[in-house]
Motif scaffolding. Sequence first.
Motif, PDB file in Angstrom:
ATOM      1  N   PHE A 115     -12.388 -81.064   7.182  1.00 10.29           N
ATOM      2  CA  PHE A 115     -11.252 -80.854   8.158  1.00 10.29           C
ATOM      3  C   PHE A 115     -10.840 -79.686   8.275  1.00 10.29           C
ATOM      4  CE2 PHE A 115     -11.053 -83.944   4.662  1.00 10.29           C
ATOM      5  CZ  PHE A 115     -11.232 -85.417   5.326  1.00 10.29           C
ATOM      6  N   GLY A 116      -9.751 -79.227   8.544  1.00  9.83           N
ATOM      7  CA  GLY A 116      -8.994 -77.962   9.297  1.00  9.83           C
ATOM      8  C   GLY A 116      -7.439 -78.031   9.355  1.00  9.83           C
TER       9      GLY A 116
ATOM     10  N   ILE B 267     -13.056 -76.576   8.757  1.00  6.71           N
ATOM     11  CA  ILE B 267     -13.508 -75.190   8.025  1.00  6.71           C
ATOM     12  C   ILE B 267     -14.435 -74.962   6.528  1.00  6.71           C
ATOM     13  CG2 ILE B 267     -11.008 -73.644   8.307  1.00  6.71           C
ATOM     14  CD1 ILE B 267     -10.097 -74.717   6.069  1.00  6.71           C
TER      15      ILE B 267
ATOM     16  N   TYR C 235     -11.082 -74.230   1.227  1.00 10.82           N
ATOM     17  CA  TYR C 235      -9.653 -74.415  -0.066  1.00 10.82           C
ATOM     18  C   TYR C 235      -9.492 -74.288  -1.416  1.00 10.82           C
ATOM     19  CZ  TYR C 235      -9.756 -78.041   4.179  1.00 10.82           C
ATOM     20  OH  TYR C 235      -9.935 -79.156   4.884  1.00 10.82           O
ATOM     21  N   GLN C 236      -8.318 -74.084  -2.165  1.00  8.78           N
ATOM     22  CA  GLN C 236      -7.903 -73.659  -3.883  1.00  8.78           C
ATOM     23  C   GLN C 236      -7.898 -74.319  -4.185  1.00  8.78           C
ATOM     24  OE1 GLN C 236      -3.986 -73.937  -4.813  1.00  8.78           O
ATOM     25  NE2 GLN C 236      -3.581 -72.036  -4.920  1.00  8.78           N
ATOM     26  N   LEU C 237      -8.186 -75.760  -3.986  1.00  7.31           N
ATOM     27  CA  LEU C 237      -8.819 -76.181  -4.786  1.00  7.31           C
ATOM     28  C   LEU C 237      -9.880 -76.810  -5.432  1.00  7.31           C
ATOM     29  CD1 LEU C 237      -8.074 -79.175  -6.352  1.00  7.31           C
ATOM     30  CD2 LEU C 237      -8.823 -80.935  -4.795  1.00  7.31           C
TER      31      LEU C 237
ATOM     32  N   TRP D  24     -10.994 -73.543  -7.244  1.00  6.58           N
ATOM     33  CA  TRP D  24     -10.469 -73.452  -8.640  1.00  6.58           C
ATOM     34  C   TRP D  24     -11.173 -74.167  -9.447  1.00  6.58           C
ATOM     35  CZ3 TRP D  24      -8.352 -78.292 -11.071  1.00  6.58           C
ATOM     36  CH2 TRP D  24      -7.957 -78.277 -12.426  1.00  6.58           C
ATOM     37  N   ARG D  25     -12.244 -75.422  -8.877  1.00 13.16           N
ATOM     38  CA  ARG D  25     -12.976 -75.701  -9.381  1.00 13.16           C
ATOM     39  C   ARG D  25     -14.472 -74.998 -10.013  1.00 13.16           C
ATOM     40  NH1 ARG D  25     -13.289 -81.740  -6.014  1.00 13.16           N
ATOM     41  NH2 ARG D  25     -15.054 -82.279  -7.562  1.00 13.16           N
TER      42      ARG D  25
ATOM     43  N   GLU E  47     -19.286 -80.970 -12.455  1.00 17.63           N
ATOM     44  CA  GLU E  47     -17.699 -80.150 -11.702  1.00 17.63           C
ATOM     45  C   GLU E  47     -18.525 -79.924 -10.268  1.00 17.63           C
ATOM     46  OE1 GLU E  47     -14.350 -79.860 -12.623  1.00 17.63           O
ATOM     47  OE2 GLU E  47     -14.960 -80.195 -10.374  1.00 17.63           O
TER      48      GLU E  47
ATOM     49  N   ARG F 245     -22.201 -81.124  -9.129  1.00 21.71           N
ATOM     50  CA  ARG F 245     -21.964 -82.702  -9.255  1.00 21.71           C
ATOM     51  C   ARG F 245     -20.970 -83.355  -8.069  1.00 21.71           C
ATOM     52  NH1 ARG F 245     -21.041 -86.362  -6.869  1.00 21.71           N
ATOM     53  NH2 ARG F 245     -20.226 -87.958  -8.423  1.00 21.71           N
ATOM     54  N   GLU F 246     -20.147 -83.087  -8.708  1.00 22.57           N
ATOM     55  CA  GLU F 246     -18.989 -83.181  -8.115  1.00 22.57           C
ATOM     56  C   GLU F 246     -18.094 -82.798  -7.415  1.00 22.57           C
ATOM     57  OE1 GLU F 246     -15.784 -85.360 -10.682  1.00 22.57           O
ATOM     58  OE2 GLU F 246     -17.248 -85.103 -12.070  1.00 22.57           O
TER      59      GLU F 246
ATOM     60  N   GLY G 205     -19.637 -84.179  -3.775  1.00 21.09           N
ATOM     61  CA  GLY G 205     -19.615 -85.021  -3.155  1.00 21.09           C
ATOM     62  C   GLY G 205     -21.031 -85.980  -2.955  1.00 21.09           C
TER      63      GLY G 205
ATOM     64  N   GLN H  37      -1.696 -68.429 -14.845  1.00 20.62           N
ATOM     65  CA  GLN H  37      -2.246 -69.528 -13.502  1.00 20.62           C
ATOM     66  C   GLN H  37      -2.016 -69.280 -12.280  1.00 20.62           C
ATOM     67  OE1 GLN H  37       0.293 -72.926 -13.789  1.00 20.62           O
ATOM     68  NE2 GLN H  37      -0.730 -73.708 -15.911  1.00 20.62           N
TER      69      GLN H  37
ATOM     70  N   ILE I 266      -5.465 -66.587 -12.002  1.00 16.82           N
ATOM     71  CA  ILE I 266      -5.860 -67.410 -11.627  1.00 16.82           C
ATOM     72  C   ILE I 266      -6.491 -67.939 -10.346  1.00 16.82           C
ATOM     73  CG2 ILE I 266      -8.056 -69.728 -12.570  1.00 16.82           C
ATOM     74  CD1 ILE I 266      -6.728 -69.152 -15.414  1.00 16.82           C
ATOM     75  N   LEU I 267      -5.634 -68.083  -9.651  1.00 20.81           N
ATOM     76  CA  LEU I 267      -6.049 -68.936  -8.362  1.00 20.81           C
ATOM     77  C   LEU I 267      -5.778 -67.410  -7.458  1.00 20.81           C
ATOM     78  CD1 LEU I 267      -3.173 -71.959  -8.514  1.00 20.81           C
ATOM     79  CD2 LEU I 267      -5.506 -71.544  -8.430  1.00 20.81           C
TER      80      LEU I 267
END
Lengths: 593, 593
Positions: A230-231, A238, A243-245, A248-249, A314, A316-317, A320, A516, A519-520
Amino acid sequence: MMNRDVADLPSGPLDVYRKKASFSWKDMVRFIDGEDVYLFKQHVFRTLENDPLFARQPGEDVPIEKKRELNFLSTVIHVEEVSTARFDDFTEGVQAYEEQWGESISLEFVINSPDFEAAKFWVGNLGKTATHAVVYAQLYTPDQVCHGLHSFVVPLRDPKTLLALPGVLVGDMGKKLGQNGLDNGDPKKRFGASLGALSGGRVYITRMALINLKLALTVAIRFSAARRQFGPTDTEEIPVLEYQLQQWRLIPYLAAAYALENFTKSILMNFVEFQIGQMLKDNSDTAGMGREIHAIGCSSKPLGSWTAQRGIQECREACGGHGYLAMNRLGDLRDDNDPNCTYEGDNNVLLQQTSSYLLSWLHAKQRDGVRIESPFHTVDFLEESQEILKSRFTALTVDDCVDSAVPLAAYKWLVCFLLEESQKKLEQERASGNDDFEARNNCQVYYCRSLAMAYIEHTCLQRFHELTTNQDTPAGLRPVLRKLCALYGLWSLSSHMATLYQGSYWSGRKPAELVQMAILTLCSQLKDDAVALVDVLAPTDFILNSPIGCADGQIYNHLWSTVMQGSKVLERPSWWKEFCSDKPVLGSLRPKL
Amino acid sequence: MMNRDVADLPSGPLDVYRKKASFSWKDMVRFIDGEDVYLFKQHVFRTLENDPLFARQPGEDVPIEKKRELNFLSTVIHVEEVSTARFDDFTEGVQAYEEQWGESISLEFVINSPDFEAAKFWVGNLGKTATHAVVYAQLYTPDQVCHGLHSFVVPLRDPKTLLALPGVLVGDMGKKLGQNGLDNGDPKKRFGASLGALSGGRVYITRMALINLKLALTVAIRFSAARRQFGPTDTEEIPVLEYQLQQWRLIPYLAAAYALENFTKSILMNFVEFQIGQMLKDNSDTAGMGREIHAIGCSSKPLGSWTAQRGIQECREACGGHGYLAMNRLGDLRDDNDPNCTYEGDNNVLLQQTSSYLLSWLHAKQRDGVRIESPFHTVDFLEESQEILKSRFTALTVDDCVDSAVPLAAYKWLVCFLLEESQKKLEQERASGNDDFEARNNCQVYYCRSLAMAYIEHTCLQRFHELTTNQDTPAGLRPVLRKLCALYGLWSLSSHMATLYQGSYWSGRKPAELVQMAILTLCSQLKDDAVALVDVLAPTDFILNSPIGCADGQIYNHLWSTVMQGSKVLERPSWWKEFCSDKPVLGSLRPKL
């Protein structure tokens, strides 16, 4: 001399991140491993790469017996090449035991297992190959007097034929989830164990867990930097690391890996100091050291193994479907890490040892006025418990929070608070008429267990904080290490937020929000360093053995090539005829109505 | 008629718990499954038990190709025995496609993959056996005009020989962490996917994850009731299920399994209602239903798969070393559950769909004054958002808290709070100049992600709460169901405690303490029911296939017997000669100094 540099790393999609890194990869390797260890590692890697025995097709389906054979062969090579002297000692030792035993059997002893439940499971290498075992057994003399636990060297198999000796039942206990190169057996003897001697094992397991985490992070972060999805526009994709997510993971686990890298080395040094103290029998407080290293090991193992367990899952997930392919190795890493949570004591059960240690200090202070000061200084701050409990969170902005001093202060308060609460709870339980066994059981959840975890997280953070503020740490590395340390502290602390509010260290909306956002912010600041940070931790591609984790970031080329070279990829299944024959004739199965 | 009763369950160490259960096992089975489903399940279990094809040695090491063959053979039997009619339809369907395609190939099409990255991974059964595939491709006519996505039925293999047709590259993508009975292939064609049609799949995956969790809980709870360790005196050992810590590790997951049992059935009914609405084209709001079931499926899959993932891991660790033995099946359950987190959309990414749905309702209300009311009523309470946000936690004692109404009210506040915060954060990001893509990305962590999870946990709890208070629920079952519901609600809520404090729904020390004490109280009240509760969820021993999970609780007998019957347990390894020969002569390796 270090002969590997950024310039030497293979070129590819990861270059863009490596160029953006804020620190020198080479300086970090030199700082973390040191020149000698780095060269030794390179030597071992080269030795393994040059031997076809260690060349494995990623994700290949190896039967257990083959795994054990490969393990045996590689151990022999390892012993021959790396530690000839030790193997020599070992051989002499075995002979000495054999000689001694040859005499003993005619004297000393009949080894009996009273019943089936006295069978011993999980003895390393005993299932298939060990020829002798040390067995702990109660010694009864013919007058039926029990002389307590003794250790016996017992011959199990004929060393010439590997057949079990008469009267010995020993065999394989079956497939485990991982670690299937190592066989485990059952000699029908109950082992007792000396608890103190296990601290070294637990300290070492903490480090083993970290190694699994480092490998998983190398795979997941390189993948995230190379994989685009996506992007902002329809045409531009990109890297998922943007991605922030995704940041964070993964990036907090990278910070945890650096924190644990420093911590596991430091506690290993503590253990060595304890051992030297014992050997020298000098004036050092070896009893105090032993108790403290026991408290450290009983909580560092849970910290390390659970952080690795969650981190690998984490990773592993976060990769994907590619993470679910066996060839990319995350499944093996998860399975191989899993027993770290269990052996040398279940994590949850071990934590009770640590909380008991902390409670005993508080008790000694209150009853005898003892000053709280331990050989490795992990509890010294408890001496100021009363002042610490009056402190409050004072940061006002995100900038204030991006500093490991902030979570460190919060952790000191947290440990003091949980220690006091645990003691109160224990007294309450005893006052309500419960015996000691029940009272202690009823204080574990939410009290003693949280106390032990907070204590070890604090110790790990404290030592990382000291490293990042130490003037001996190269100035060029301090900024990135400080960010990693702050992130590790804040992220770990975030699992205790409810307690911080509960005890009024925090109040109102602001503190949680600031932590929070900090952390980000740190994740975002570290994402350009992430690839270089895993380059520091990563072994060579040959050792990592994960197509999506290669240093050149050419994930699709490596995947494709591994898939195509897999066994029987394009071949029909051997049972194809069965599939094609006996097909029902059209209509033949129609309900006969 | 139900022919299995507590009296029919094999006698053993679990009897003591079964006798203490507060409810009738038979009544619960009848209530949960119903007579018809129960009988059908028993029929299927008997069919499988009577066929040697389904008899597996626990933990045996089966190579991938053999797994696939077994899977193929059992599918054939399944199709022949259970759904003859459907197989018939399928055969006719294939013929119809073939006939149509036979004509088409001479007209309409050349299917091309532009490059390597257009290869499709993960297509079920395509790696080795499928003969046809539906391929989604952009349709270009000779004038180079693109007519968009079309679907094509493409022949891949000769159905007579299973050899790939010319021009088709299709093969196996290698070993996965689990699910290795199913092959996945790569036809080098890019699939597009219609997002809406996937809701049924996600709803179904939620249920698949639950099945894994139920099996793992059966193993871990029976083991914990049978396994004895330590005790108040030196001579007496007590079942580990008696320990508070063990109860707290396992019983909340048992409550979650019952909550999800009810929830997965209810959302499946919602999906069916949506499909019927589409078929009938009546006046029902199928567009609204479609949007809502999409929001439900995109968050129920994360809820179910993560709960199962964590629950299975906890079961694995709670069984200690026995949990790490492959024969006890917890490793396979973990591996088989794992892809539920990934396929039909990564959990974290899917949650964005749910939060967007909730934000769109808030937006519609604020802009157009729309009343918030959805076909399946999962968002209706948001209409009272302003009043809910003014509410506060009012429970004063543990007794007050042991009621699912307490966490339910807290969840309503939590969803409203997170919805408002997410909207604010989104506006803030846009106001600071970020485009929509970046603004949405920066609102995921701590905001939209938590919102979606809180929404689906609320929905699951709401429906379980309704079941336990419904007058149609048998009075004899309501007490135990009410305890399970309260425990599930409080335990799920406990992961949001910091937010409850942050938004001042909670203040001071009391609320967290009450909730924690209520969780422990409920765990302790439910421990005597736990064995009976898993008896309700458990399949027969043959299907469960885990020595430590057998209904008779004779864990050591089953373990022993499985170990002894394993392949080559007592045999020397095939490579024993290599082990015994070539041993270095004593002293030969001594450093030549």
